[in-house]
Scaffold this active site. Structure first.
Site, PDB file in Angstrom:
ATOM      1  CG  ASP A  37      -2.234   0.734   0.963  1.00 19.98           C
ATOM      2  OD1 ASP A  37      -2.194   1.953   0.757  1.00 19.98           O
ATOM      3  OD2 ASP A  37      -3.295   0.083   0.942  1.00 19.98           O
ATOM      4  CG  ASP A  60       2.839   4.972  -6.606  1.00 20.47           C
ATOM      5  OD1 ASP A  60       1.902   4.470  -7.263  1.00 20.47           O
ATOM      6  OD2 ASP A  60       3.127   6.185  -6.665  1.00 20.47           O
ATOM      7  CB  VAL A  61      -0.056   0.005  -8.116  1.00 19.81           C
ATOM      8  CG1 VAL A  61      -0.268  -0.832  -6.871  1.00 19.81           C
ATOM      9  CG2 VAL A  61      -1.122   1.088  -8.275  1.00 19.81           C
ATOM     10  CG  ASN A  87      -8.003  -4.050  -3.608  1.00 21.75           C
ATOM     11  OD1 ASN A  87      -9.217  -4.128  -3.789  1.00 21.75           O
ATOM     12  ND2 ASN A  87      -7.476  -3.249  -2.676  1.00 21.75           N
ATOM     13  CE1 TYR A 152     -13.018   3.219  -9.686  1.00 25.49           C
ATOM     14  CE2 TYR A 152     -15.124   2.596 -10.646  1.00 25.49           C
ATOM     15  CZ  TYR A 152     -14.118   2.385  -9.726  1.00 25.49           C
ATOM     16  OH  TYR A 152     -14.212   1.326  -8.845  1.00 25.49           O
ATOM     17  CE  LYS A 156     -11.613  -0.052 -10.814  1.00 25.03           C
ATOM     18  NZ  LYS A 156     -10.567  -0.796 -10.072  1.00 25.03           N
ATOM     19  CB  ILE A 187     -18.206  -2.469  -1.830  1.00 24.35           C
ATOM     20  CG1 ILE A 187     -18.479  -3.469  -2.970  1.00 24.35           C
ATOM     21  CG2 ILE A 187     -17.708  -3.183  -0.575  1.00 24.35           C
ATOM     22  CD1 ILE A 187     -19.496  -4.553  -2.677  1.00 24.35           C
ATOM     23  CB  THR A 189     -14.636   0.647   0.839  1.00 27.64           C
ATOM     24  OG1 THR A 189     -14.807   1.518  -0.291  1.00 27.64           O
ATOM     25  CG2 THR A 189     -14.993  -0.780   0.456  1.00 27.64           C
ATOM     26  CB  THR A 192     -18.378   4.037  -1.644  1.00 34.70           C
ATOM     27  OG1 THR A 192     -18.368   3.149  -0.513  1.00 34.70           O
ATOM     28  CG2 THR A 192     -17.875   3.311  -2.871  1.00 34.70           C
TER      29      THR A 192
END
Ligand code: NAP
Length: 241
Positions: A37, A60-61, A87, A152, A156, A187, A189, A192
């Site tokens: 993360d 950092d992805v 994720n 977004y 996806k 969801i 989290t 959201t």
């Protein structure tokens, strides 16, 4: 024996939300969790709760060099990489007319470049030890128009296509690597700000992070050994309508 017994599992964005529920599910099922993360303080706190042999990886992805170093560190410490959950993600709420190039690139960097880099480097590492399982966290937004979420939703859709192409590549290579995606609806989290069970107009109740983690757990485990290139929608019939 747990369902993930002794499997070395790297989960990006594992300090929060769906990633956090996934790290807990993997650890409960005997997996060796590497929580990756940006949020080092939160990540280390979760890892402390999971106990040995779990560990934290600052990643950092969007940074390819960090992926190379990170996966090399995992392999050096645990001997292999069995599971990757791509994720980590960010939300952006602008429409096609108002989205700036800067915003488009920011979202694509995390949500599309991140999973691509993860697949690229994990496939190579997994192939060296005879295989593994990659689970990409996409969204129900991969499938339909979502006007306030232009970047977004597009990011996806990239994840859905990346998953299929990676799966077919791995099958053609006979390298033992599987790649699947999950597609959650709303969801509860931090992303959201929803509450689990909260009613949303026209969409039903918001799900819990564990509802998605259970799907990820199945796809990551050997129970799904013949499941490759599939998209598991976890949205309580929203996209079926
Ligand atoms: P979340 O609670 O905001 O967690 C996302 C995690 O990813 C955070 O820990 C965040 O760290 C981390 N992260 C962000 N950018 C990163 C980067 N560049 N490198 C590494 N880590 C990074 O969100 P969530 O709702 O659990 O979402 C997880 C995934 O599910 C995302 O891919 C999201 O798009 C997808 N999804 C969520 C929903 C939903 O309704 N929640 C629905 C469909 C799909 P910081 O907190 O430090 O930024």
């Amino acid at each position: 024996m747990g369902r993930m017994q002794d499997k070395v599992c790297l989960v990006t964005g594992g300090a929060s939300g769906i990633g956090l529920a996934t790290t807990k599910a993997f650890a409960r099922e005997g997996g060796i969790v590497v929580l990756a993360d940006l949020d080092e303080a939160a990540g280390r706190e979760v890892v402390g709760g999971l106990g040995e042999p779990a560990s934290f990886l600052a990643l950092d992805v969007t940074d390819e060099a960090a992926w190379e170093t990170g996966i090399a560190q995992v392999v050096a410490r645990y001997g292999r990489l069995d599971v990757l959950v791509n994720n980590a993600g960010i939300l952006s709420g602008t429409d096609v007319v108002s989205t700036t190039m800067e915003e488009w690139r920011r979202v694509m960097a995390v949500n599309a470049d991140g999973p691509f880099l993860g697949c690229k480097h994990a496939v190579a590492a997994m192939a060296e030890v005879g295989g593994g399982s990659i689970v990409n966290v996409a969204s129900m937004a991969s499938y339909s128009g979502a006007p306030p979420l232009v970047a977004y939703a597009a990011s996806k859709a990239v994840v859905r296509s990346l998953t299929q192409t990676t799966a077919v590549y791995c099958m053609d290579q006979r390298n033992g690597v599987r790649c699947n995606s999950v597609h959650p609806g709303p969801i509860a989290t931090p992303m959201t700000g929803l509450q689990s069970g909260q009613e949303l107009p026209g969409l039903g109740a918001a799900g819990a992070p564990e509802d998605v983690a259970n799907g990820i757990l199945y796809l990551a485990s050997d129970e799904a050994r013949h499941v490759n290139g599939t998209a598991l929608v976890i949205d309580n019939a929203i996209t079926a309508r």
